[in-house]
Design a protein around this motif. Structure first.
Motif, PDB file in Angstrom:
ATOM      1  N   LYS A 260      -6.749   1.561 -12.088  1.00 36.62           N
ATOM      2  CA  LYS A 260      -6.139   0.236 -11.690  1.00 36.62           C
ATOM      3  C   LYS A 260      -4.847   0.382 -10.969  1.00 36.62           C
ATOM      4  CE  LYS A 260      -1.324  -1.384 -13.986  1.00 36.62           C
ATOM      5  NZ  LYS A 260      -0.198  -0.981 -14.517  1.00 36.62           N
ATOM      6  N   MET A 261      -5.350   2.049  -9.907  1.00 39.82           N
ATOM      7  CA  MET A 261      -4.346   2.097  -9.149  1.00 39.82           C
ATOM      8  C   MET A 261      -5.637   1.147  -7.496  1.00 39.82           C
ATOM      9  SD  MET A 261      -2.092   3.328  -7.826  1.00 39.82           S
ATOM     10  CE  MET A 261      -0.662   4.200  -8.651  1.00 39.82           C
ATOM     11  N   ILE A 262      -6.853   1.759  -8.109  1.00 41.70           N
ATOM     12  CA  ILE A 262      -7.090   1.756  -6.814  1.00 41.70           C
ATOM     13  C   ILE A 262      -7.785  -0.463  -7.061  1.00 41.70           C
ATOM     14  CG2 ILE A 262     -10.353   1.294  -6.236  1.00 41.70           C
ATOM     15  CD1 ILE A 262      -9.964   4.785  -7.246  1.00 41.70           C
ATOM     16  N   LYS A 263      -7.249  -0.573  -8.106  1.00 42.22           N
ATOM     17  CA  LYS A 263      -8.355  -1.841  -7.988  1.00 42.22           C
ATOM     18  C   LYS A 263      -7.240  -2.314  -7.524  1.00 42.22           C
ATOM     19  CE  LYS A 263     -10.324  -5.863  -8.973  1.00 42.22           C
ATOM     20  NZ  LYS A 263     -11.577  -6.099  -8.759  1.00 42.22           N
ATOM     21  N   SER A 264      -6.089  -2.386  -7.489  1.00 39.41           N
ATOM     22  CA  SER A 264      -4.434  -2.715  -6.453  1.00 39.41           C
ATOM     23  C   SER A 264      -4.776  -2.454  -5.262  1.00 39.41           C
ATOM     24  CB  SER A 264      -3.043  -2.037  -6.899  1.00 39.41           C
ATOM     25  OG  SER A 264      -3.210  -0.766  -6.628  1.00 39.41           O
TER      26      SER A 264
ATOM     27  N   ARG B 248      -8.003  10.765   7.205  1.00 40.24           N
ATOM     28  CA  ARG B 248      -6.985  11.101   8.457  1.00 40.24           C
ATOM     29  C   ARG B 248      -4.843  10.711   7.626  1.00 40.24           C
ATOM     30  NH1 ARG B 248     -10.503   8.224  11.856  1.00 40.24           N
ATOM     31  NH2 ARG B 248      -9.165   6.461  11.552  1.00 40.24           N
ATOM     32  N   ILE B 249      -4.491   9.765   7.180  1.00 39.77           N
ATOM     33  CA  ILE B 249      -3.678   9.405   6.701  1.00 39.77           C
ATOM     34  C   ILE B 249      -3.272  10.538   5.970  1.00 39.77           C
ATOM     35  CG2 ILE B 249      -2.250   7.986   4.783  1.00 39.77           C
ATOM     36  CD1 ILE B 249      -3.688   6.011   6.879  1.00 39.77           C
ATOM     37  N   LEU B 250      -3.662  10.908   5.117  1.00 35.09           N
ATOM     38  CA  LEU B 250      -3.447  12.111   4.038  1.00 35.09           C
ATOM     39  C   LEU B 250      -3.367  13.501   4.631  1.00 35.09           C
ATOM     40  CD1 LEU B 250      -6.047  11.030   1.190  1.00 35.09           C
ATOM     41  CD2 LEU B 250      -2.823  10.213   0.860  1.00 35.09           C
ATOM     42  N   GLN B 251      -3.863  13.156   6.017  1.00 39.97           N
ATOM     43  CA  GLN B 251      -3.981  14.780   6.509  1.00 39.97           C
ATOM     44  C   GLN B 251      -2.765  14.320   7.304  1.00 39.97           C
ATOM     45  OE1 GLN B 251      -6.079  17.482   6.921  1.00 39.97           O
ATOM     46  NE2 GLN B 251      -4.049  18.335   7.240  1.00 39.97           N
ATOM     47  N   LEU B 252      -2.787  13.818   7.763  1.00 38.90           N
ATOM     48  CA  LEU B 252      -1.450  13.484   8.662  1.00 38.90           C
ATOM     49  C   LEU B 252      -0.172  13.958   7.524  1.00 38.90           C
ATOM     50  CD1 LEU B 252      -1.442  10.547  10.875  1.00 38.90           C
ATOM     51  CD2 LEU B 252      -1.715  12.839  11.616  1.00 38.90           C
ATOM     52  N   VAL B 253       0.467  12.919   6.467  1.00 41.89           N
ATOM     53  CA  VAL B 253       0.862  13.507   5.240  1.00 41.89           C
ATOM     54  C   VAL B 253       1.060  14.905   5.031  1.00 41.89           C
ATOM     55  CG1 VAL B 253       1.812  12.508   2.982  1.00 41.89           C
ATOM     56  CG2 VAL B 253       0.352  11.024   4.512  1.00 41.89           C
TER      57      VAL B 253
ATOM     58  N   TYR C 212      -5.520   8.497  -4.538  1.00 41.64           N
ATOM     59  CA  TYR C 212      -6.407   7.978  -5.578  1.00 41.64           C
ATOM     60  C   TYR C 212      -8.138   7.379  -5.426  1.00 41.64           C
ATOM     61  CZ  TYR C 212      -3.209   9.015  -8.986  1.00 41.64           C
ATOM     62  OH  TYR C 212      -1.186   9.350  -9.792  1.00 41.64           O
ATOM     63  N   PHE C 213      -8.109   6.799  -4.611  1.00 44.16           N
ATOM     64  CA  PHE C 213      -8.947   5.955  -3.509  1.00 44.16           C
ATOM     65  C   PHE C 213     -10.053   7.070  -2.854  1.00 44.16           C
ATOM     66  CE2 PHE C 213     -11.407   4.772  -0.146  1.00 44.16           C
ATOM     67  CZ  PHE C 213     -12.264   4.261  -0.595  1.00 44.16           C
ATOM     68  N   ALA C 214      -9.282   8.237  -2.509  1.00 44.87           N
ATOM     69  CA  ALA C 214      -9.872   9.716  -1.682  1.00 44.87           C
ATOM     70  C   ALA C 214     -11.044  10.081  -2.368  1.00 44.87           C
ATOM     71  CB  ALA C 214      -8.959  10.327  -1.008  1.00 44.87           C
ATOM     72  N   GLU C 215      -9.922  10.870  -4.047  1.00 43.48           N
ATOM     73  CA  GLU C 215     -10.670  11.339  -4.282  1.00 43.48           C
ATOM     74  C   GLU C 215     -11.538  11.125  -5.224  1.00 43.48           C
ATOM     75  OE1 GLU C 215     -11.046  15.478  -5.391  1.00 43.48           O
ATOM     76  OE2 GLU C 215      -8.958  14.393  -4.484  1.00 43.48           O
ATOM     77  N   VAL C 216     -11.707   9.589  -5.514  1.00 46.00           N
ATOM     78  CA  VAL C 216     -12.791   8.950  -6.024  1.00 46.00           C
ATOM     79  C   VAL C 216     -14.112   9.039  -4.984  1.00 46.00           C
ATOM     80  CG1 VAL C 216     -13.653   7.104  -7.186  1.00 46.00           C
ATOM     81  CG2 VAL C 216     -11.096   7.812  -8.270  1.00 46.00           C
TER      82      VAL C 216
ATOM     83  N   MET D 139       0.888  -1.229   0.313  1.00 48.03           N
ATOM     84  CA  MET D 139       0.374   0.047   0.091  1.00 48.03           C
ATOM     85  C   MET D 139       1.140   1.420   0.254  1.00 48.03           C
ATOM     86  SD  MET D 139      -2.860   1.268   2.924  1.00 48.03           S
ATOM     87  CE  MET D 139      -3.152  -0.439   2.721  1.00 48.03           C
ATOM     88  N   ASP D 140       0.541   2.574  -0.588  1.00 50.85           N
ATOM     89  CA  ASP D 140       0.861   3.806  -0.768  1.00 50.85           C
ATOM     90  C   ASP D 140       0.245   4.496  -1.051  1.00 50.85           C
ATOM     91  OD1 ASP D 140       0.762   3.868  -3.570  1.00 50.85           O
ATOM     92  OD2 ASP D 140       2.177   2.849  -4.412  1.00 50.85           O
ATOM     93  N   ILE D 141       1.323   6.310  -0.985  1.00 46.02           N
ATOM     94  CA  ILE D 141       0.293   6.805  -0.582  1.00 46.02           C
ATOM     95  C   ILE D 141      -0.710   7.695  -1.808  1.00 46.02           C
ATOM     96  CG2 ILE D 141       0.042   9.107  -0.092  1.00 46.02           C
ATOM     97  CD1 ILE D 141       0.628   8.124   2.523  1.00 46.02           C
ATOM     98  N   ARG D 142      -0.176   7.124  -3.168  1.00 48.27           N
ATOM     99  CA  ARG D 142      -0.892   7.275  -4.612  1.00 48.27           C
ATOM    100  C   ARG D 142      -2.039   6.655  -4.369  1.00 48.27           C
ATOM    101  NH1 ARG D 142       1.754   7.135  -9.804  1.00 48.27           N
ATOM    102  NH2 ARG D 142       2.622   4.944  -9.286  1.00 48.27           N
TER     103      ARG D 142
END
Length: 294
Positions: free
Chosen positions: A34-38, A70-75, A8-12, A1-4
């Motif tokens: 592709k990113m959300i499927k992974s 929350r994770i994206l906010q922390l980043v 991407y999922f959060a924006e969708v 799992m990575d930040i991207r």
């Protein structure tokens, strides 16, 4: 799992649309898919219900979206904090000072520094010269205000200001009223010196030895004011920096400049050569160097 993946999922999830999310993120729609499927494969759950015209979050999708925000906010906060640190907007500096010296040399510069960098915290502690060097070497303080010389193999020294040492004598002493004195003329005097942990002790003793005599020590003290009071009480004379002598004067003492040899007393900031120095600490050194008037 990575930040991207989370981004991407959060924006969708926010837009409820792959198309609008792709526009916001400035990436292609297939890349997002592709990113959300992974991410779904990695988590072993379905995050988005794609069966209807409008995308909806599954129960797992709601949970992951909540955590992703929350994770994206922390980043984001971490990135902002690092940027502020690199731009010297915040930080913490541990500063060691020689007693009395720091009191007359740094307050104005520190006040201006705090105006320029209000979010940088300064913790200040007093040490005599030799313990101060130990504290810097062991990493307990970041920067020390001391006097030269120091061990140049261990410390980086940034000279700030030099001044002369002068003799202080009591009223009625034969030197009282003299405009200057040769150090060799003091061979028969009794000295009130600072204790061995003070650089002043070594500087005065070494100067006397170079002038051909061992100073006769009447008393030793670790307190500047007490040295002045002992001289005023006719217990001996002393050699101190001119700025200190002027603070101790108060009508009880007389300042006699040394005609020979002149003894320089140079203040400097020091830090350990092989130790990382924060951006805040480097900013402080540069600021003080520019604002302490020679």
């Amino acid at each position: 799992m990575d930040i991207r993946q989370l981004q991407y999922f959060a924006e969708v999830a926010k837009q409820r649309s792959f198309t609008r999310a792709a526009e916001v993120l400035h990436v292609s729609q297939p890349s997002i898919s592709k990113m959300i499927k992974s991410l779904e494969t990695e988590l072993g759950v379905v995050l988005l219900d794609r069966s209807e015209r409008k995308i909806e979050l599954t129960d797992a999708g709601h949970l992951v979206y909540e955590h992703a925000q929350r994770i994206l906010q922390l980043v984001g906060d971490l990135t902002s904090s690092v940027e502020e640190l690199l731009q010297v907007e915040r930080g913490f500096i541990r500063l060691g000072l020689l007693p009395t010296v720091g009191a007359f040399l740094l307050p104005a510069a520190i006040a201006r520094f705090k105006q320029r960098y209000p979010q940088i915290e300064l913790e200040m502690r007093e040490y005599s010269a030799k313990p101060l060097e130990v504290q810097v070497e062991q990493g307990h303080i970041d920067i020390g205000l001391t006097v030269l010389p120091v061990n140049e193999e261990r410390f980086e020294a940034i000279p700030l200001r030099a001044e002369e040492l002068v003799a202080i004598v009591y009223p009625g002493h034969e030197l009282f009223g003299r405009e200057s004195v040769n150090l060799t003329d003091l061979r028969d005097e009794s000295f009130v010196l600072f204790t061995e942990e003070y650089a002043m002790h070594d500087v005065v003793r070494q100067a006397c030895l170079q002038a051909g005599f061992e100073p006769k020590v009447a008393y030793m003290s670790s307190l500047w004011d007490f040295v002045g009071e002992m001289v005023a009480a006719r217990m001996g004379i002393s050699l101190v920096p001119r700025s200190v002598a002027e603070r101790l004067h108060r009508g009880k003492l007389h300042i006699v400049p040394l005609s020979w040899p002149p003894i320089d007393w140079t203040y400097a900031l020091i830090c350990r050569k092989d130790r990382y120095l924060s951006h805040a600490a480097r900013a402080f050194i540069g600021f003080v160097r520019d604002h302490v008037v020679p």
